[in-house]
Scaffold this motif. Structure first.
Motif, PDB file in Angstrom:
ATOM      1  N   ILE A   1      25.804  -4.062  17.625  1.00 36.75           N
ATOM      2  CA  ILE A   1      25.578  -2.736  18.477  1.00 36.75           C
ATOM      3  C   ILE A   1      25.538  -1.426  17.417  1.00 36.75           C
ATOM      4  O   ILE A   1      24.847  -0.757  17.655  1.00 36.75           O
ATOM      5  N   GLU A   2      26.310  -1.821  16.320  1.00 38.42           N
ATOM      6  CA  GLU A   2      26.064  -0.602  15.225  1.00 38.42           C
ATOM      7  C   GLU A   2      24.945  -0.505  14.745  1.00 38.42           C
ATOM      8  O   GLU A   2      24.415   0.551  14.654  1.00 38.42           O
ATOM      9  N   ALA A   3      24.118  -1.719  14.585  1.00 41.64           N
ATOM     10  CA  ALA A   3      22.814  -1.654  14.012  1.00 41.64           C
ATOM     11  C   ALA A   3      21.679  -1.103  14.883  1.00 41.64           C
ATOM     12  O   ALA A   3      20.798  -0.299  14.494  1.00 41.64           O
ATOM     13  N   ILE A   4      22.090  -1.620  16.215  1.00 40.86           N
ATOM     14  CA  ILE A   4      21.061  -0.821  17.257  1.00 40.86           C
ATOM     15  C   ILE A   4      21.308   0.680  17.526  1.00 40.86           C
ATOM     16  O   ILE A   4      20.194   1.509  17.657  1.00 40.86           O
ATOM     17  N   ARG A   5      22.447   1.169  17.492  1.00 37.44           N
ATOM     18  CA  ARG A   5      22.935   2.583  17.666  1.00 37.44           C
ATOM     19  C   ARG A   5      22.183   3.228  16.350  1.00 37.44           C
ATOM     20  O   ARG A   5      21.640   4.359  16.578  1.00 37.44           O
ATOM     21  N   ALA A   6      22.213   2.756  15.305  1.00 35.49           N
ATOM     22  CA  ALA A   6      21.616   3.291  14.183  1.00 35.49           C
ATOM     23  C   ALA A   6      20.046   3.341  14.023  1.00 35.49           C
ATOM     24  O   ALA A   6      19.323   3.933  13.290  1.00 35.49           O
ATOM     25  N   GLY A   7      19.406   2.758  14.990  1.00 34.27           N
ATOM     26  CA  GLY A   7      18.011   2.703  14.955  1.00 34.27           C
ATOM     27  C   GLY A   7      17.161   1.257  14.955  1.00 34.27           C
ATOM     28  O   GLY A   7      16.036   1.237  15.132  1.00 34.27           O
ATOM     29  N   ALA A   8      18.016   0.202  14.636  1.00 32.99           N
ATOM     30  CA  ALA A   8      17.515  -0.982  14.230  1.00 32.99           C
ATOM     31  C   ALA A   8      16.463  -1.651  15.716  1.00 32.99           C
ATOM     32  O   ALA A   8      17.292  -1.035  17.091  1.00 32.99           O
TER      33      ALA A   8
ATOM     34  N   ASP B   1       0.883  -1.160  -0.025  1.00 35.91           N
ATOM     35  CA  ASP B   1       0.051   0.011   0.124  1.00 35.91           C
ATOM     36  C   ASP B   1       0.803   1.127  -0.025  1.00 35.91           C
ATOM     37  O   ASP B   1       2.228   1.008   0.129  1.00 35.91           O
ATOM     38  N   ILE B   2       0.321   2.313   0.151  1.00 34.53           N
ATOM     39  CA  ILE B   2       0.912   3.690  -0.080  1.00 34.53           C
ATOM     40  C   ILE B   2       1.632   3.679   1.068  1.00 34.53           C
ATOM     41  O   ILE B   2       2.833   4.233   1.427  1.00 34.53           O
ATOM     42  N   ALA B   3       1.097   3.400   2.428  1.00 34.50           N
ATOM     43  CA  ALA B   3       1.603   3.424   3.651  1.00 34.50           C
ATOM     44  C   ALA B   3       2.819   2.324   3.773  1.00 34.50           C
ATOM     45  O   ALA B   3       2.706   1.260   2.985  1.00 34.50           O
ATOM     46  N   PRO B   4       4.078   2.632   4.418  1.00 37.11           N
ATOM     47  CA  PRO B   4       5.131   1.651   4.553  1.00 37.11           C
ATOM     48  C   PRO B   4       4.564   0.503   5.345  1.00 37.11           C
ATOM     49  O   PRO B   4       3.726   0.691   6.050  1.00 37.11           O
ATOM     50  N   PRO B   5       5.436  -0.487   5.039  1.00 36.69           N
ATOM     51  CA  PRO B   5       5.030  -1.749   6.046  1.00 36.69           C
ATOM     52  C   PRO B   5       5.450  -1.461   7.334  1.00 36.69           C
ATOM     53  O   PRO B   5       6.254  -0.614   7.527  1.00 36.69           O
ATOM     54  N   ASP B   6       4.636  -2.091   8.368  1.00 36.89           N
ATOM     55  CA  ASP B   6       4.928  -1.982   9.766  1.00 36.89           C
ATOM     56  C   ASP B   6       6.363  -2.486   9.943  1.00 36.89           C
ATOM     57  O   ASP B   6       6.960  -1.724  10.721  1.00 36.89           O
ATOM     58  N   ILE B   7       6.810  -3.662   9.419  1.00 40.82           N
ATOM     59  CA  ILE B   7       7.973  -4.063   9.851  1.00 40.82           C
ATOM     60  C   ILE B   7       8.634  -4.416   8.632  1.00 40.82           C
ATOM     61  O   ILE B   7       8.157  -4.814   7.522  1.00 40.82           O
ATOM     62  N   VAL B   8      10.138  -4.080   8.649  1.00 44.34           N
ATOM     63  CA  VAL B   8      11.068  -4.543   7.396  1.00 44.34           C
ATOM     64  C   VAL B   8      11.989  -5.457   7.861  1.00 44.34           C
ATOM     65  O   VAL B   8      12.813  -5.128   9.119  1.00 44.34           O
ATOM     66  N   LEU B   9      12.081  -6.746   7.526  1.00 45.74           N
ATOM     67  CA  LEU B   9      13.006  -7.602   7.778  1.00 45.74           C
ATOM     68  C   LEU B   9      14.276  -7.279   6.777  1.00 45.74           C
ATOM     69  O   LEU B   9      14.139  -7.159   5.582  1.00 45.74           O
ATOM     70  N   LEU B  10      15.364  -6.710   7.583  1.00 43.42           N
ATOM     71  CA  LEU B  10      16.634  -6.276   6.846  1.00 43.42           C
ATOM     72  C   LEU B  10      17.670  -7.176   6.831  1.00 43.42           C
ATOM     73  O   LEU B  10      18.296  -7.254   8.144  1.00 43.42           O
ATOM     74  N   ASP B  11      18.334  -7.827   5.692  1.00 40.85           N
ATOM     75  CA  ASP B  11      19.613  -8.404   5.861  1.00 40.85           C
ATOM     76  C   ASP B  11      20.699  -7.489   6.266  1.00 40.85           C
ATOM     77  O   ASP B  11      20.952  -6.301   5.651  1.00 40.85           O
ATOM     78  N   LEU B  12      21.532  -7.988   7.164  1.00 38.85           N
ATOM     79  CA  LEU B  12      22.634  -7.095   7.553  1.00 38.85           C
ATOM     80  C   LEU B  12      23.722  -6.685   6.445  1.00 38.85           C
ATOM     81  O   LEU B  12      24.000  -5.560   6.143  1.00 38.85           O
ATOM     82  N   VAL B  13      24.085  -7.611   5.505  1.00 38.63           N
ATOM     83  CA  VAL B  13      24.974  -7.640   4.515  1.00 38.63           C
ATOM     84  C   VAL B  13      24.369  -7.880   3.172  1.00 38.63           C
ATOM     85  O   VAL B  13      24.124  -8.982   3.097  1.00 38.63           O
ATOM     86  N   LEU B  14      24.240  -6.876   2.442  1.00 33.83           N
ATOM     87  CA  LEU B  14      23.878  -6.928   1.044  1.00 33.83           C
ATOM     88  C   LEU B  14      24.588  -6.950  -0.095  1.00 33.83           C
ATOM     89  O   LEU B  14      25.701  -6.054   0.255  1.00 33.83           O
ATOM     90  N   ARG B  15      24.573  -7.467  -1.171  1.00 34.60           N
ATOM     91  CA  ARG B  15      25.673  -7.679  -2.195  1.00 34.60           C
ATOM     92  C   ARG B  15      25.775  -6.519  -2.713  1.00 34.60           C
ATOM     93  O   ARG B  15      26.813  -6.154  -3.545  1.00 34.60           O
ATOM     94  N   ASP B  16      25.144  -5.370  -2.805  1.00 38.91           N
ATOM     95  CA  ASP B  16      25.217  -4.040  -3.265  1.00 38.91           C
ATOM     96  C   ASP B  16      26.375  -3.322  -2.466  1.00 38.91           C
ATOM     97  O   ASP B  16      26.452  -2.186  -2.985  1.00 38.91           O
TER      98      ASP B  16
END
Length: 234
Positions: free
Chosen positions: A114-121, A68-83
């Motif tokens: 810790i770095e991810a949590i500091r960034a707001g995860a 939907d136009i609204a963002p998803p409630d939760i995003v599951l994000l892989d820590l390390v992506l190939r890009d």
């Protein structure tokens, strides 16, 4: 009728995405609305800049509508992506949309947690957890709590970075009680101390966060620090 929690996944592992589609498709309280290989693809698809269809970024499965136009409630994000994108940048981009972010990774790298949590995860899970654990974590995030896990608890317990103040047991107790919604008087009564002493402990907490470069002035700030540092058990 319970509200359905919308979920998106950013991961470049096709086998994992197929597995998550099958897993989450069997959980009636959750709705997988999009998948993508990068955060950029997810955000572009949500803005309508990319087509949905088999093989297209953001495609989920036949019969599942695009987000939907609204963002998803939760995003599951892989820590390390190939890009090669930086995890912290990915987290901040997603947070700006209003979604909460649950990190998923193959390894419990303490410094990266810790770095991810500091960034707001809002949480961190390794990919060897079972479906009930993942579902519980998603539901916890959707209700405003953090997603607790053994790897996150271990990382936080051994976090010695200057940005994490060292709090005494009594300072921590007053902080947790006050930030949870108690009045200072109630927090003092529970600790068996005077209101004046409780205020002194709270002032020390604020001063320590100030010295750590994380200014904390209001009750909302204090509650945010509790979540960021997972002081409530996470």
């Amino acid at each position: 009728m319970a509200r359905v929690i919308t979920v998106a996944v950013v991961d470049d592992d096709r086998m994992l995405l197929d597995g998550l589609r099958a897993w989450l498709g069997g959980v009636p309280e959750l709705r997988l609305v999009a998948t993508a290989a990068t955060v950029g693809e997810l955000l572009a698809a949500a803005d309508g800049h990319l087509p949905y269809g088999a093989g297209a970024p953001g495609y989920t499965a036949p019969g599942i509508a695009p987000p939907d136009i609204a963002p998803p409630d939760i995003v599951l994000l892989d820590l390390v992506l190939r890009d090669g994108s930086a995890p912290t940048d990915n987290i901040r981009r997603l947070l700006r949309t209003g979604s909460r972010v649950l990190m998923i990774s193959t390894v419990p790298d303490r410094s990266r947690i810790i770095e991810a949590i500091r960034a707001g995860a809002d949480g961190y899970l390794t990919k060897d957890h079972d479906l009930p654990t993942l579902v519980t974590a998603i539901k916890d995030l959707a209700t405003g709590r953090g997603a607790h896990s053994p790897e996150l608890a271990f990382a936080c317990a051994h976090d010695s970075s200057p940005a994490r103040p060292r709090l005494s047991p009594r300072e921590r107790q007053i902080l947790l009680d006050y930030a949870s919604g108690m009045t200072l008087k109630s927090a003092a009564r529970r600790a068996g101390i005077t209101v004046h002493t409780a205020k002194d402990y709270l002032d020390r907490v604020k001063a320590k966060y100030q010295q750590a470069g994380r200014p904390t002035y209001t009750k909302l700030d204090l509650a945010r620090r509790v979540r960021e540092d997972h002081l409530d058990g996470g």
